[in-house]
Design a protein around this motif. Structure first.
Motif, short mmCIF file in Angstrom:
data_model
loop_
_atom_site.label_atom_id
_atom_site.label_comp_id
_atom_site.label_asym_id
_atom_site.label_seq_id
_atom_site.Cartn_x
_atom_site.Cartn_y
_atom_site.Cartn_z
N GLY A 8 -3.50 2.10 1.80
CA GLY A 8 -4.76 2.07 2.52
C GLY A 8 -4.74 2.93 3.76
N ASP A 9 -5.51 2.54 4.76
CA ASP A 9 -5.61 3.30 6.00
C ASP A 9 -4.41 2.97 6.89
N SER A 10 -3.40 3.84 6.84
CA SER A 10 -2.19 3.62 7.63
C SER A 10 -2.07 4.64 8.76
N THR A 38 -7.34 6.81 4.58
CA THR A 38 -7.46 6.55 3.15
C THR A 38 -7.84 7.82 2.39
N ASP A 65 2.08 9.42 -5.00
CA ASP A 65 1.56 8.37 -4.12
C ASP A 65 2.71 7.45 -3.73
N THR A 67 2.77 4.92 -1.96
CA THR A 67 2.39 3.52 -1.73
C THR A 67 2.30 2.74 -3.04
N SER A 135 -7.03 -2.65 9.80
CA SER A 135 -6.29 -2.51 8.54
C SER A 135 -4.94 -3.20 8.57
#
Length: 204
Positions: A8-10, A38, A65, A67, A135
């Motif tokens: 997500g938004d990290s 994101t 990716d 994550t 987040s």
């Protein structure tokens, strides 16, 4: 170490896996993963400190990716060179250049660390994108750490990096490297650090 990065938004976060000695003149070998907004790619930030001096950054986009699943990140450290690996593929080489006066990390014992921390003053797009605390929590997962000592009898075999490794590394750098301190003539207007090759580098 196998690591799965925060999804997500990290933006603004840094997940790290690194080696370091203690004190102001410490040595350090860094793998740092700079968070993203994101949909944007993570950046792998690498650095080498010798006797308290760093500023040897190289950065890469990851080609997957990080994550979605665990990936393996490795450091090979011996008296002759440091190699950084991603999923067993070499991405960066830092050679022992003590012969030309460049300090090399080989006389201080280092411990291994993992962490996640807020660095929104610089981590994402040079600090332009700040941490979105809505987040949180930001969770990184670490697994299957292994440390393998190099047998002393193998040192003669480890003095040189084989051509296959160099070729693979060069291909990955051409495709995924986005910053190399050894080509940043604006940052080093008086000349690049001694360990940097100067072929095809133009000073501005």
């Amino acid at each position: 170490m196998q690591i799965k990065l925060p999804a997500g938004d990290s933006a603004g976060t840094v997940t790290s896996f690194y080696m370091s000695s203690q004190g102001s003149n410490h040595d350090e070998i860094d793998l740092e993963f700079l968070g993203n907004v994101t949909g944007e790619p993570y950046v792998l930030h690498t650095n080498v400190y010798t006797q308290g001096q760093g500023q040897r950054e190289m950065q890469f986009y990851l080609w997957f990716d990080p994550t979605a699943a665990f990936h393996t990140y490795s450091i090979l450290w011996n008296p002759y060179y440091i190699l950084f690996y991603v999923d067993k593929m070499p991405i960066r080489l830092f050679s022992n250049e003590e012969a030309i006066g460049v300090p090399y990390p080989k006389n201080q014992a280092m411990m291994v660390y993992g962490s996640i921390w807020n660095a929104d003053d610089w981590a994402t797009q040079g600090g332009r994108v700040k941490t979105n605390w809505n987040s949180a929590p930001f969770v990184a997962s670490y697994s299957n750490f292994k440390a393998t000592p190099c047998p002393r009898q193998s040192h003669d075999l480890m003095r040189q990096v084989d051509e296959g490794t160099r070729k693979t590394m060069n291909l990955l750098q051409k495709k995924y490297m986005i910053y190399n301190y050894c080509t940043d003539t604006r940052r080093f207007p008086e000349g690049l650090p001694r360990e940097c090759p100067t072929e095809n580098v133009k000073f501005k």
